[in-house]
Design an enzyme around this catalytic site. Structure first.
Site, PDB file in Angstrom:
ATOM      1  N   CYS A 159     -17.640   8.967   4.653  1.00 43.78           N
ATOM      2  CA  CYS A 159     -16.325   8.675   4.949  1.00 43.78           C
ATOM      3  C   CYS A 159     -15.525   9.962   5.135  1.00 43.78           C
ATOM      4  O   CYS A 159     -15.712  10.929   4.215  1.00 43.78           O
ATOM      5  CB  CYS A 159     -15.541   7.821   3.823  1.00 43.78           C
ATOM      6  SG  CYS A 159     -16.305   6.009   3.796  1.00 43.78           S
TER       7      CYS A 159
ATOM      8  N   GLU B 208      -6.409   1.686   6.717  1.00 48.34           N
ATOM      9  CA  GLU B 208      -7.456   2.304   5.643  1.00 48.34           C
ATOM     10  C   GLU B 208      -8.198   3.607   6.373  1.00 48.34           C
ATOM     11  O   GLU B 208      -9.502   3.517   6.419  1.00 48.34           O
ATOM     12  CB  GLU B 208      -8.127   1.387   5.079  1.00 48.34           C
ATOM     13  CG  GLU B 208      -7.602   0.327   4.062  1.00 48.34           C
ATOM     14  CD  GLU B 208      -7.110   1.048   2.963  1.00 48.34           C
ATOM     15  OE1 GLU B 208      -7.623   1.998   2.577  1.00 48.34           O
ATOM     16  OE2 GLU B 208      -6.264   0.637   2.368  1.00 48.34           O
TER      17      GLU B 208
ATOM     18  N   ASN C  80       0.728  -1.242   0.130  1.00 50.55           N
ATOM     19  CA  ASN C  80       0.013   0.144   0.274  1.00 50.55           C
ATOM     20  C   ASN C  80       0.748   1.209   0.127  1.00 50.55           C
ATOM     21  O   ASN C  80       1.832   1.382   0.734  1.00 50.55           O
ATOM     22  CB  ASN C  80      -0.922  -0.148   1.216  1.00 50.55           C
ATOM     23  CG  ASN C  80      -1.995   1.075   1.418  1.00 50.55           C
ATOM     24  OD1 ASN C  80      -1.278   2.134   1.904  1.00 50.55           O
ATOM     25  ND2 ASN C  80      -2.995   1.081   1.185  1.00 50.55           N
ATOM     26  N   ASP C  81       0.615   2.076  -0.689  1.00 56.02           N
ATOM     27  CA  ASP C  81       1.214   3.426  -1.047  1.00 56.02           C
ATOM     28  C   ASP C  81       1.468   4.136   0.457  1.00 56.02           C
ATOM     29  O   ASP C  81       2.585   4.878   0.717  1.00 56.02           O
ATOM     30  CB  ASP C  81       0.604   4.452  -1.981  1.00 56.02           C
ATOM     31  CG  ASP C  81      -0.688   4.905  -1.823  1.00 56.02           C
ATOM     32  OD1 ASP C  81      -1.349   4.122  -0.946  1.00 56.02           O
ATOM     33  OD2 ASP C  81      -0.872   5.745  -2.596  1.00 56.02           O
TER      34      ASP C  81
ATOM     35  N   HIS D  17     -11.675   5.627   5.118  1.00 54.96           N
ATOM     36  CA  HIS D  17     -13.133   5.018   5.045  1.00 54.96           C
ATOM     37  C   HIS D  17     -13.921   4.942   6.483  1.00 54.96           C
ATOM     38  O   HIS D  17     -14.540   4.381   6.701  1.00 54.96           O
ATOM     39  CB  HIS D  17     -13.139   3.876   4.367  1.00 54.96           C
ATOM     40  CG  HIS D  17     -12.634   4.227   2.914  1.00 54.96           C
ATOM     41  ND1 HIS D  17     -13.671   4.744   1.892  1.00 54.96           N
ATOM     42  CD2 HIS D  17     -11.520   3.705   1.919  1.00 54.96           C
ATOM     43  CE1 HIS D  17     -12.860   5.042   0.743  1.00 54.96           C
ATOM     44  NE2 HIS D  17     -11.852   4.234   0.946  1.00 54.96           N
TER      45      HIS D  17
ATOM     46  N   CYS E 232     -16.654   4.086  -2.093  1.00 53.17           N
ATOM     47  CA  CYS E 232     -16.529   2.411  -1.416  1.00 53.17           C
ATOM     48  C   CYS E 232     -17.947   1.763  -1.175  1.00 53.17           C
ATOM     49  O   CYS E 232     -18.215   0.826  -0.763  1.00 53.17           O
ATOM     50  CB  CYS E 232     -15.967   2.455   0.026  1.00 53.17           C
ATOM     51  SG  CYS E 232     -16.759   3.439   1.231  1.00 53.17           S
TER      52      CYS E 232
ATOM     53  N   CYS F 294     -19.729   8.011  -0.987  1.00 53.24           N
ATOM     54  CA  CYS F 294     -18.190   7.618  -1.180  1.00 53.24           C
ATOM     55  C   CYS F 294     -18.381   6.478  -2.016  1.00 53.24           C
ATOM     56  O   CYS F 294     -18.976   5.748  -2.385  1.00 53.24           O
ATOM     57  CB  CYS F 294     -17.550   7.104   0.090  1.00 53.24           C
ATOM     58  SG  CYS F 294     -15.878   6.756   0.106  1.00 53.24           S
TER      59      CYS F 294
END
Length: 236
Positions: free
Chosen positions: A96, A76, A26-27, A79, A91, A89
């Site tokens: 979020c 994360e 993950n960045d 979210h 998602c 959102c």
């Protein structure tokens, strides 16, 4: 990326570079690795970084290590729902944190202010259409001292601080680092975030102070962290 759901990215890349070790990360976790090694999280045992870009990513440092969780989903934070009745959102949920405190959130706040008549100079500069106002226009106008634009950044800072206060209640860091594209606004974002955070954080008047600072490596943090992760994998 819904269209990539179920794809084995490691295998797909490995099949094209068979002599290389391939890892997928993950960045925001990469940004945490970089800031821990060379930047604003160096020497910090408990800290976090939030990357404010198109959305919001997060990386957690606990006991001096970047923590990924049981299946890699730790951090994360974008979210985390802050308003169940808020805007939709991607998602699938509503309200979020990243709908309010990201680059996209800044654009939405900016257009709301434009339609409310609080950004006359900014609207004039983009041709008179409030729908054409974007986050970059707000930052640029704020640098020149536009009061309406500074007010929008104050509002953005409150939303950033709200999310940070929620995260602090869970992980109790000694330092919070703000990275990503929005961090380029510097004090224009950090100052209102710090002011709001002092009022929102639980036990703020009695707990040790928590520093809020910008990422030392800026938008390069993710790339630097990816190189560090790759080097670590090759040395394993």
């Amino acid at each position: 990326l819904p269209s990539a759901a179920g794809a084995d990215l490691r295998q797909l890349v490995s099949s094209r570079v068979p002599n290389a070790v391939v890892i997928v990360e993950n960045d925001a976790n990469c940004a945490a690795l970089a800031e821990q090694a060379f930047g604003a999280l160096r020497g910090v045992r408990h800290g976090l970084i939030v990357t404010l870009g198109t959305g919001i990513g997060g990386g957690l440092v606990v006991e001096g290590e970047v923590r990924l969780g049981s299946s890699g989903f730790a951090g994360e934070v974008g979210h985390m729902v802050v308003d169940p009745a808020g805007p939709p959102c991607p998602c699938g949920r509503r309200g979020c944190w990243e709908r309010y405190a990201s680059g996209g959130g800044l654009g939405r706040l900016a257009r709301e202010a434009a339609y409310a008549g609080r950004l006359p100079h900014v609207v004039a500069q983009v041709g008179g259409d409030p729908e054409s106002v974007h986050g970059e226009d707000i930052t640029r106008a704020a640098v020149s001292g536009d009061e309406g634009a500074l007010g929008v950044l104050d509002e953005l800072g409150w939303w950033v601080a709200l999310g940070l206060a929620n995260l602090v209640a869970m992980v109790d860091p000694e330092r919070c680092v703000i990275g990503g594209g929005l961090a380029e606004a510097g004090a224009l974002l950090l100052d209102p975030t710090r002011r709001a955070f002092a009022e929102l954080v639980e036990g703020g008047s009695v707990r040790p102070p928590i520093e809020i600072t910008g990422a030392a490596l800026g938008e390069r943090a993710g790339a630097v962290g990816a190189a560090l992760a790759a080097r670590s994998a090759n040395q394993a």
